[in-house]
Scaffold this motif. Structure first.
Motif: not given
Length: 394
Positions: A25, A29, A32-33, A44, A48, A81-82, A84
């Motif tokens: 993750l 992600f 992406l962040s 992020a 994570l 995205a992070g 999540v």
């Protein structure tokens, strides 16, 4: 706080899975962040990476990730995205965390939905705000409910496993207790058979030795009685010893023949004692009836023990009487002699002497009183109710 700080035991495979999950993750992600904003990328990774400890410290992970989300809100960094990581941490605390903190986490998640809607969807279109609030709220509650369902199911399965284990332990304990009780019963039977047989053999041997010179025929008769008694006792003892062989017979076979004499076997017992030289008067009063196997065996063994101890302690020339009185509610067994009055010596070993008699009678719900008579001799009185206590049927 001590409970939160204490790490929960987690299997090595679960730890490895959490490490891979958090790493995957973070790589996916997290970067992406970073592509969205550098500060968002840092935040992020902060959300994570702690997921590595989502099982061992679910409360700390959730509230730590929530704190980073608050920093994101204060810094004005848009949803990325992070985020999540928040959902994964919420799921983890609802599954592995304390129930009280799981409920608090749901409240924190609801508060986060309101804060996110107010900051990121604060336009004039109230319908859009309601829609986004509902969507975010549904996602948060859905993740929490999914974790709660898994927790409940895990507890239910654990209860079933514990109940099954407890039932198995109870079954093993009851089986061991049943085998122990059966072995004790057989040991008591062996003692009664051996003690009675040896007493007759000793009396006959002494008599045969005394009569060897003056009356060879009496000596031969005594030897014959010794041989017959020894063979009968040996045969009966072998049957009972066969029940104790664990290697050849792991479980007791209820269909295997067991030496369980009853009241109908008393005449043969008394004849054997008479052949040993003891004068025995046998009487039956009342109306004889069919007795349960346990009750008949108890009466037989009490008479056998009484006659055996008369042979041992009453002395030469003693006379014995055996009375069976079939009353309306109970069977009364009386064994008396006019000997020296030594009677039955109490013993600490189950199945021996007076202790053995009382144990047998108590199992059948009866009582035994024994002691010297006022005019000399010894008396044993057993009162055995016809109605066996619960669990005494065989």
């Amino acid at each position: 706080m001590t409970g939160i700080l204490t790490a929960r035991p987690v299997p090595a495979r679960s730890k490895a899975f959490d490490l891979l999950l958090a790493g995957g993750l973070s790589v996916f992600f997290g970067f992406l962040s970073v592509a969205q904003t550098n500060l968002g990328g840092i935040l992020a990774f902060g959300m994570l990476v702690p997921l590595i400890w989502r099982r061992t410290h679910p409360e700390l992970v959730f509230f730590g990730v929530s704190a980073i989300a608050v920093l994101q809100w204060l810094a004005g960094v848009h949803l990325m995205a992070g985020n999540v990581g928040l959902l994964v941490a919420l799921y983890a605390i609802s599954v592995y965390g304390d129930v009280r903190f799981s409920r608090i986490a749901l409240g924190v998640g609801g508060l986060g939905v309101l804060m996110a809607t107010a900051r990121y969807y604060n336009g004039n279109d109230w319908k859009q705000q309601i829609t986004m609030m509902g969507a975010l709220g549904a996602v948060v509650f859905g993740v929490w409910a999914l974790g709660e369902r898994r927790r409940t199911r895990g507890l239910y399965v654990a209860q079933l496993e514990e109940r099954a284990a407890q039932l198995e332990r109870d079954r093993d304990r009851e089986a061991k207790l049943a085998v122990s009780n059966e072995r004790t019963r057989i040991a008591r039977e062996i003692h009664d058979v051996v003690a009675h047989g040896l007493s007759i053999m000793i009396v006959q041997a002494d008599g045969g030795l005394y009569a060897a010179d003056q009356s060879p025929e009496q000596a031969k008769k005594a030897l014959a009685t010794i041989g017959d008694t020894g063979r009968a006792s040996l045969t009966e003892m072998r049957k009972m010893l066969g029940l104790l062989k664990q290697d050849e017979q792991p479980e007791l076979d209820p269909n295997q023949p067991r030496p369980q004499p009853g009241v109908s076997s008393l005449p043969e017992l008394i004849d054997n004692v008479r052949a040993a030289g003891l004068s025995v008067d046998y009487q039956v009063t009342g109306e004889p009836r069919d007795l349960p196997a346990l009750l008949g065996l108890t009466a037989y063994r009490i008479v056998q023990e009484g006659l055996t101890n008369t042979l041992k302690h009453a002395g030469p020339g003693a006379r014995t009487s055996v009375l069976l009185d079939f009353g309306r509610e109970m069977l009364t067994v009386v064994v008396t002699d006019d000997g020296r009055g030594g009677g039955v010596a109490p013993s600490s070993d189950p199945g021996h002497g007076l202790v053995g008699m009382r144990q047998r009678a108590s199992i059948s719900g009866g009582t035994v009183n024994a002691g010297p008579k006022a005019g000399g001799g010894y008396e044993v009185i057993a009162k055995l109710p016809y109605d066996l206590p619960s669990g005494g049927q065989q």
